[in-house]
Design an enzyme around this catalytic site. Sequence first.
Site, PDB file in Angstrom:
ATOM      1  N   ASP A  65       0.852  -1.190   0.000  1.00 51.46           N
ATOM      2  CA  ASP A  65       0.000   0.000   0.000  1.00 51.46           C
ATOM      3  C   ASP A  65       0.887   1.239   0.000  1.00 51.46           C
ATOM      4  OD1 ASP A  65       0.974   0.125   2.627  1.00 51.46           O
ATOM      5  OD2 ASP A  65      -0.780  -0.916   3.393  1.00 51.46           O
ATOM      6  N   ASP A  67       1.620   4.964   1.709  1.00 53.81           N
ATOM      7  CA  ASP A  67       1.335   5.887   2.805  1.00 53.81           C
ATOM      8  C   ASP A  67       1.888   7.258   2.449  1.00 53.81           C
ATOM      9  OD1 ASP A  67       0.285   3.846   4.615  1.00 53.81           O
ATOM     10  OD2 ASP A  67       2.341   3.093   4.634  1.00 53.81           O
ATOM     11  N   ASP A 144       9.960   3.837  12.953  1.00 53.96           N
ATOM     12  CA  ASP A 144      10.574   2.684  13.614  1.00 53.96           C
ATOM     13  C   ASP A 144      11.971   2.329  13.118  1.00 53.96           C
ATOM     14  OD1 ASP A 144       9.433   1.830  11.241  1.00 53.96           O
ATOM     15  OD2 ASP A 144       8.282   0.189  12.111  1.00 53.96           O
TER      16      ASP A 144
HETATM   17  P1  ATP Z   1       3.936  -2.710   4.948  1.00 50.86           P
HETATM   18  O1  ATP Z   1       2.820  -1.747   4.621  1.00 50.86           O
HETATM   19  O2  ATP Z   1       4.625  -3.292   3.788  1.00 50.86           O
HETATM   20  O3  ATP Z   1       3.565  -3.698   5.977  1.00 50.86           O
HETATM   21  P2  ATP Z   1       5.095  -0.366   6.149  1.00 50.86           P
HETATM   22  O4  ATP Z   1       6.514  -0.039   6.545  1.00 50.86           O
HETATM   23  O5  ATP Z   1       4.462   0.538   5.157  1.00 50.86           O
HETATM   24  O6  ATP Z   1       5.108  -1.863   5.660  1.00 50.86           O
HETATM   25  P3  ATP Z   1       2.921   0.336   7.863  1.00 50.86           P
HETATM   26  O7  ATP Z   1       2.394  -0.409   9.038  1.00 50.86           O
HETATM   27  O8  ATP Z   1       2.079   0.556   6.673  1.00 50.86           O
HETATM   28  O9  ATP Z   1       4.268  -0.418   7.474  1.00 50.86           O
HETATM   29  O10 ATP Z   1       3.430   1.734   8.425  1.00 50.86           O
HETATM   30  C1  ATP Z   1       3.838   2.800   7.585  1.00 50.86           C
HETATM   31  C2  ATP Z   1       5.033   3.510   8.193  1.00 50.86           C
HETATM   32  O11 ATP Z   1       4.667   4.075   9.465  1.00 50.86           O
HETATM   33  C3  ATP Z   1       6.235   2.635   8.496  1.00 50.86           C
HETATM   34  O12 ATP Z   1       7.052   2.443   7.382  1.00 50.86           O
HETATM   35  C4  ATP Z   1       6.926   3.414   9.602  1.00 50.86           C
HETATM   36  O13 ATP Z   1       7.664   4.488   9.071  1.00 50.86           O
HETATM   37  C5  ATP Z   1       5.761   3.996  10.372  1.00 50.86           C
HETATM   38  N1  ATP Z   1       5.361   3.104  11.474  1.00 50.86           N
HETATM   39  C6  ATP Z   1       4.421   2.128  11.442  1.00 50.86           C
HETATM   40  N2  ATP Z   1       4.306   1.510  12.621  1.00 50.86           N
HETATM   41  C7  ATP Z   1       5.188   2.098  13.440  1.00 50.86           C
HETATM   42  C8  ATP Z   1       5.549   1.918  14.808  1.00 50.86           C
HETATM   43  N3  ATP Z   1       4.969   0.978  15.558  1.00 50.86           N
HETATM   44  N4  ATP Z   1       6.492   2.737  15.311  1.00 50.86           N
HETATM   45  C9  ATP Z   1       7.084   3.710  14.575  1.00 50.86           C
HETATM   46  N5  ATP Z   1       6.789   3.898  13.282  1.00 50.86           N
HETATM   47  C10 ATP Z   1       5.857   3.129  12.712  1.00 50.86           C
HETATM   48 MG    MG Z   2       2.423   0.495   4.509  1.00 52.91          MG
END
Ligand code: ATP
Ligand code: MG
Length: 440
Positions: A65, A67, A144
């Site tokens: 997805d 963001d 994170d």
């Molecule tokens: P995917 O969508 O492929 O699972 P993602 O890295 O995009 O991976 P998301 O859960 O969509 O993960 O979160 C988007 C972004 O928000 C992350 O890349 C990170 O920068 C931030 N983020 C998400 N969860 C946390 C957390 N628990 N602590 C700090 N930052 C976070």
């Molecule tokens: Mg994501």
Amino acid sequence: MTTQESPHSLNLTPTIIARSEHCISRANISEHALKVLYRLRDAGFDAYMVGGGVRDLLLGREPKDFDVATSARPEDMRKLFRNCRLIGRRFRLAHVHFGREIVEVATFRALLDGEDANETVLQNGRIIRDNVYGTIEQDAWRRDFTINALYYDIRDFSVVDYTGGMADLKAGILRPIGDPKLRYREDPVRMLRAVRFSAKLGFKIHPEAEAPAFELGHLLADIPAARLFDEVLKMFHGGYAHATFELLRHYSLLSYLFPLTEAALTREECGFPITFVAKALENTDARVNDGKPVTPAFLFAVLLWEPVRERLRVLLGQGLNEFEALQLASHEVVAQQTRYTSLPKRFSAPMREIWLMQPRFRQRQGKRPLRLLAHPRFRAAYDFLCLRAAAGEELQDACRWWTDLQAADAQVQSEMTGIARKQSRPRRRRPASMRANANA
Ligand code: ATP
Ligand code: MG
């Protein structure tokens, strides 16, 4: 700039990677995400793609997805996008809906520092409130991992790197931003995220972030069961469940998500329960990668099967019949599991059916097999049976028979189940007393 500097020393200029020096092409970004970015930019706000979208595109992968991070506030978002819903209590996010695709838009946020931090953080270090708006620099440092803190700037298509994420991406390193212990304490789910990204990307967790993962798993007990359920699905339905499972066990984190499973697996003999779970998870991965549907009902049926079997053996020993024992065992196991991860009824009900149908596969004569074949949960329960067979239970013959039954035409089906034979005999009505006996 190094990645180990304090998140609060923010007077640092980012590294800018120009469009000509990275591989992210707009052709690979969803048109909806682009639409959101352009509209925010045209309205005078800062707008960046961030997180998994940037990370995965830089790695040549297809993002799950997209963001967006922006200087616009949720109220601004509502004015700009009619198809926008504000969600979240802890921090408000805007979801912009385009049919089935949702673009998640977050206003830049800051980690609170100094005195304010005491109000934000629980005694054990966990964050309970971080909905304070901030600058892009602050937003980067509160994320994170360094590889998740890269920003794709819609103004000039460059990638903006505050934390050294680009170097870590090239080196295949998963590095928490700041002190790993602190960051895990703030939000213990980050340990699960480390495992998930490590399994998904084949990245190494930075050595300094590995040791605390072994020590701080117990903090997951503070995380709401519903959030852990969501996290379990992300870990096990992303196409890399088997690798994730191995890493969870390696870091002793499985016991905080599935304690009964972990306990059953440590009692394994001849590798049996592990083979079953491993085969099932490999299967799940293959399905996800083929674009086939997967359901939490099957996943939880697999992970909790060994605990159910152990309990079943005890209850049978106490004299319960098989049906009662299986009912009770599944009830008890679900009740214990939901103290750790939630499991909504719409999944636990079909999961139980998968288990309860297992003994019914022994019945191969008469009308019952065809009735079972028509059961809405037949396919899942049959897959489950064949997995048990593949993992070494003495069910190969049963699996083959049920496979053949499904492939057979009506004539062959009635021969296989003996219905044909029965029906060719003249029907004789038995006395009422015998009929009552037969139903008991
Ligand atoms: P995917 O969508 O492929 O699972 P993602 O890295 O995009 O991976 P998301 O859960 O969509 O993960 O979160 C988007 C972004 O928000 C992350 O890349 C990170 O920068 C931030 N983020 C998400 N969860 C946390 C957390 N628990 N602590 C700090 N930052 C976070
Ligand atoms: Mg994501």
